[in-house]
Design an enzyme around this catalytic site. Structure first.
Site, PDB file in Angstrom:
ATOM      1  N   CYS A  33       0.846  -1.199   0.000  1.00 43.98           N
ATOM      2  CA  CYS A  33       0.000   0.000   0.000  1.00 43.98           C
ATOM      3  C   CYS A  33       0.874   1.239   0.000  1.00 43.98           C
ATOM      4  CB  CYS A  33      -0.867   0.088   1.249  1.00 43.98           C
ATOM      5  SG  CYS A  33      -2.175  -1.085   1.327  1.00 43.98           S
TER       6      CYS A  33
ATOM      7  N   CYS B 284      -3.936   6.967   8.210  1.00 42.42           N
ATOM      8  CA  CYS B 284      -2.479   7.044   8.046  1.00 42.42           C
ATOM      9  C   CYS B 284      -1.783   7.254   9.389  1.00 42.42           C
ATOM     10  CB  CYS B 284      -2.091   8.197   7.141  1.00 42.42           C
ATOM     11  SG  CYS B 284      -2.840   8.079   5.526  1.00 42.42           S
TER      12      CYS B 284
END
Ligand code: FES
Length: 198
Positions: free
Chosen positions: A41, A110
């Site tokens: 990712c 995140c």
């Protein structure tokens, strides 16, 4: 703040990240090392800690993550210096997001890399030194109030192979009463995919 704009603090930490590991890892000897994330990712986080008498004295970190991951880890790295291992272990992503003046909602996942890598580094230090583990002491968030299912239960279920809402329901009964926890659960699944997904 519009959903698409970053706060000045995020921009500052992204442009001038603090405590980044510039040298290679071997030339910054550390007492604890934590690495988490999913390189596919594009997000992976390494945190190194120096620890003395139960206090974090210095830290370095490195990530291949996005602006939000960089900014949130930069601010985390400043916040943990001088902090006891116990206090650092219970830091939550929300604490970091608050210090950043908020993050766009699609970017909050995140910021979870930093605190997970931090806990992994503390675990590593405690294990290497035969000290009592802090596992289980981290704050948990109750996601489903009706069935008392926490974010840790969902993480464990993910690690055991659950990938969908239906998988989770089969294992934990989450959402089988009022159903009000579905949105938050799906958000969490998305975060976990980011952290652990293949
Ligand atoms: S909060 Fe999960 S079923 Fe009600």
């Amino acid at each position: 703040m519009s959903d698409w704009l970053y706060s000045d603090t995020v921009k500052d930490h992204f442009m001038h990240p603090r405590n980044v590991l510039e040298e290679d890892e071997a030339s910054w000897p550390s007492d604890g090392r934590g690495i988490v994330g999913n390189i596919k990712c594009g997000d992976q986080m390494l945190i190194l800690l120096r620890i003395k008498d139960g206090i974090i004295t210095d830290t370095r970190w490195k990530t291949y993550g996005c602006a939000s991951a960089i900014a949130s880890t930069s601010i985390l790295s400043e916040a943990i210096k001088g902090m006891s291992l116990e206090d650092a272990y219970v830091l939550k992503p929300e604490d970091i997001v608050a210090k950043l003046g908020g993050l766009p909602s699609n970017k909050i996942h995140c910021s979870v890399l930093g605190d997970k890598a931090l806990r992994a580094a503390i675990d590593d230090y405690l294990e290497k030194n035969d000290l009592p583990s802090l596992k289980g002491k981290e704050n948990v968030e109750v996601i489903c109030n009706c069935l008392n299912v926490t974010d840790r239960d969902i993480e464990d279920a993910y690690k055991a192979g659950d990938r969908t809402w239906e998988d989770l329901q089969a294992r934990t009964k989450i959402g089988t009463a009022c159903g009000g926890c579905k949105e938050r659960t799906l958000e969490l699944l998305h975060q976990l995919e980011h952290l652990y997904g293949e």
